[in-house]
Design an enzyme around this catalytic site. Structure first.
Site, PDB file in Angstrom:
ATOM      1  N   LYS A  92       5.086  -4.886  -5.079  1.00  0.00           N
ATOM      2  CA  LYS A  92       5.061  -5.693  -3.862  1.00  0.00           C
ATOM      3  C   LYS A  92       4.782  -7.162  -4.183  1.00  0.00           C
ATOM      4  CE  LYS A  92       5.605  -1.670  -1.876  1.00  0.00           C
ATOM      5  NZ  LYS A  92       4.497  -0.820  -1.499  1.00  0.00           N
ATOM      6  N   TYR A 141      -1.758   4.916   2.144  1.00  0.00           N
ATOM      7  CA  TYR A 141      -0.307   4.928   1.915  1.00  0.00           C
ATOM      8  C   TYR A 141       0.138   6.393   1.802  1.00  0.00           C
ATOM      9  CZ  TYR A 141       3.897   3.896  -0.921  1.00  0.00           C
ATOM     10  OH  TYR A 141       5.166   3.803  -1.430  1.00  0.00           O
ATOM     11  N   ARG A 182       5.309   2.772 -26.498  1.00  0.00           N
ATOM     12  CA  ARG A 182       4.634   3.303 -25.325  1.00  0.00           C
ATOM     13  C   ARG A 182       3.217   2.755 -25.149  1.00  0.00           C
ATOM     14  NH1 ARG A 182       2.357   8.016 -26.378  1.00  0.00           N
ATOM     15  NH2 ARG A 182       4.252   9.137 -26.946  1.00  0.00           N
ATOM     16  N   ASP A 237      -7.144   0.571  -3.308  1.00  0.00           N
ATOM     17  CA  ASP A 237      -5.763   0.071  -3.335  1.00  0.00           C
ATOM     18  C   ASP A 237      -5.796  -1.325  -2.704  1.00  0.00           C
ATOM     19  OD1 ASP A 237      -3.093  -0.578  -2.723  1.00  0.00           O
ATOM     20  OD2 ASP A 237      -2.519   1.514  -2.421  1.00  0.00           O
TER      21      ASP A 237
HETATM   22  C1  LIG Z   1       4.218   0.500  -1.891  1.00  0.00           C
HETATM   23  C2  LIG Z   1       2.784   0.837  -1.947  1.00  0.00           C
HETATM   24  C3  LIG Z   1       2.275   1.655  -2.960  1.00  0.00           C
HETATM   25  C4  LIG Z   1       3.156   2.324  -3.995  1.00  0.00           C
HETATM   26  O1  LIG Z   1       3.820   1.417  -4.807  1.00  0.00           O
HETATM   27  P1  LIG Z   1       5.209   1.863  -5.509  1.00  0.00           P
HETATM   28  O2  LIG Z   1       5.397   0.823  -6.527  1.00  0.00           O
HETATM   29  O3  LIG Z   1       6.226   1.881  -4.414  1.00  0.00           O
HETATM   30  O4  LIG Z   1       4.998   3.220  -6.089  1.00  0.00           O
HETATM   31  C5  LIG Z   1       0.916   1.880  -2.992  1.00  0.00           C
HETATM   32  N1  LIG Z   1       0.099   1.354  -2.082  1.00  0.00           N
HETATM   33  C6  LIG Z   1       0.538   0.568  -1.088  1.00  0.00           C
HETATM   34  C7  LIG Z   1      -0.426   0.002  -0.124  1.00  0.00           C
HETATM   35  C8  LIG Z   1       1.900   0.281  -0.981  1.00  0.00           C
HETATM   36  O5  LIG Z   1       2.351  -0.471   0.028  1.00  0.00           O
END
Ligand SMILES: *Cc1c(COP(=O)(O)O)cnc(C)c1O
Length: 393
Positions: free
Chosen positions: A210, A113, A60, A185
């Site tokens: 992403k 988001y 972990r 973010d």
């Molecule tokens: C998809 C997304 C997230 C979350 O990511 P996950 O891996 O789906 O939990 C956070 N911020 C933005 C801008 C996103 O597009």
């Protein structure tokens, strides 16, 4: 071949993504760090068991597969360190829990988001944290909302769905003077095009799912912090028991190797497609920060070196059946919640539902487009036919 060297600062981002975090000399010469799958690590002697030297001691808490990704992302973000999470949302939750405690107040961009809002409204509030949302275009006027309880400001630039660029310099100036942590973010631009820590932010989070992974085949999240916050981030990560699977770390590391190349293509292609869409009948408005028509284009040019793959369009108002005729007949564009892969997506969205600080009441259906790596003319053809179906319906 040593993968780190003394003139790091001179290295381009392209060199960092291709070399950093790889240590073939430790893995029999293998170019990519292999998948270290495991929970138990055995120690041959009492001395080694009780050693306080940095090492891997339990599944972990890290392994060479996770360390490879952390090293690369820290270098890209200019961070003191990075921790990994099983999803982007888990990384966001971790960052918020790192800086906030009972009685504190957090300000979150209204364009965040939507799951960022859900964890804040549904979990942080239960922990006695006050959660408020601000106009993503507030900039320096955010000062009016600050109280002596405000401990964090959460920025997502550009915002999900509506793509407002935030004045990070103005927000950081307010936060720094008051010891407020700024979390960003950075999933859209990635460190290839935008470096929030260099602009004074404290923690950067990514939906690694992403662009880092880049092939729509893994969930992954990262949080990177400056010197001020990394110790607390690492400690919170450890206490919460978060980690990413070694297989997913391998896929993220492999995705990262082509990140600079992919981002350059996604940027050029999304900007080209957006500019083309601006002239298409049936399209009322295109919202892409790299277009001069975008209200925050000047901020985009100041703080970003390129654009992400994703942007939105608004159509001339028509009934739902017209929208269905449009999206049901796509040949290349898929309809899906995520983005960041090589395949293009086009998703109907309703950002107004999640707003609380400033209303989003633009008329007409809205679509979010992720520009993939198909031939640009093929994508334009698919969209042109779709818009024709929309107008004809
Ligand atoms: C998809 C997304 C997230 C979350 O990511 P996950 O891996 O789906 O939990 C956070 N911020 C933005 C801008 C996103 O597009």
């Amino acid at each position: 071949m040593a993968e780190t060297n003394s003139n790091k600062k001179a290295q381009s981002l392209e060199t960092i993504v291709t070399h950093t975090g790889r240590h073939p000399e430790k893995h029999w010469g293998y170019v990519n760090t292999p998948v270290y799958r495991g929970s138990t690590i055995v120690f041959p002697t009492l001395d080694s068991l009780e050693s306080t030297e940095p090492r891997f001691d339990y599944g972990r808490t890290g392994n060479p597969s996770s360390a490879a990704v952390e090293e690369c992302i820290s270098e890209l973000e200019g961070a003191a360190g990075t921790v990994l999470a099983p999803s982007g949302l888990a990384a966001i939750s971790l960052a918020l829990m790192t800086v906030l405690g009972s009685g504190d107040d957090v300000l979150i961009t209204d364009s965040a988001y939507q799951p960022t809002r859900r964890v804040s409204d549904g979990v942080l509030t239960r922990m006695g944290i006050s959660v408020r949302y601000f106009d993503p275009r507030a900039g320096a006027s955010l000062e009016r909302l600050l109280t002596d309880k405000t401990r964090a400001i959460f920025v997502e630039s550009p915002g999900s769905l509506t793509f407002e660029i935030q004045d990070l310099a103005a927000i950081v100036a307010l936060a720094e003077a008051r010891g407020i942590a700024v979390i960003v973010d950075n999933s859209w631009a990635t460190p290839i095009f935008h470096n929030p820590l260099a602009l004074g932010a404290d923690i950067v989070v990514h939906a690694g799912t992403k662009m880092f992974v880049g092939h729509s085949d893994t969930m992954f999240g990262t949080a990177s912090a400056n010197e001020k916050w990394f110790r607390q981030l690492k400690d919170t990560h450890l206490r919460l028991g978060l980690c990413a699977s070694p297989d997913d770390c391998f896929l993220a590391a492999r995705g990262l190797r082509t990140l600079a190349l992919r981002m350059r293509e996604h940027s050029a292609r999304s900007t080209e497609l957006a500019a083309w869409l601006e002239g298409q009948p049936g399209v009322r408005r295109v919202i892409h920060p790299a277009l001069p028509s975008h209200p925050d284009h000047a901020l985009f040019k100041r703080d970003f070196r390129g654009a992400g793959s994703v942007f939105s369009i608004l159509l001339e108002p028509k009934p739902r059946a017209a929208l269905a005729a449009m999206v049901d007949g796509f040949e290349l564009f898929g309809m899906g919640w995520s983005w960041g892969g090589y395949e293009s997506l086009c998703l109907p969205i309703t950002p107004g539902k999640a707003r609380s600080a400033v209303a989003w009441d633009e008329p007409g259906p809205m679509l979010r487009i992720h520009t993939g790596l198909e031939g640009p003319d093929d994508l334009k053809g698919d969209l042109a036919a779709a818009l024709e179906r929309y107008r004809a319906a």
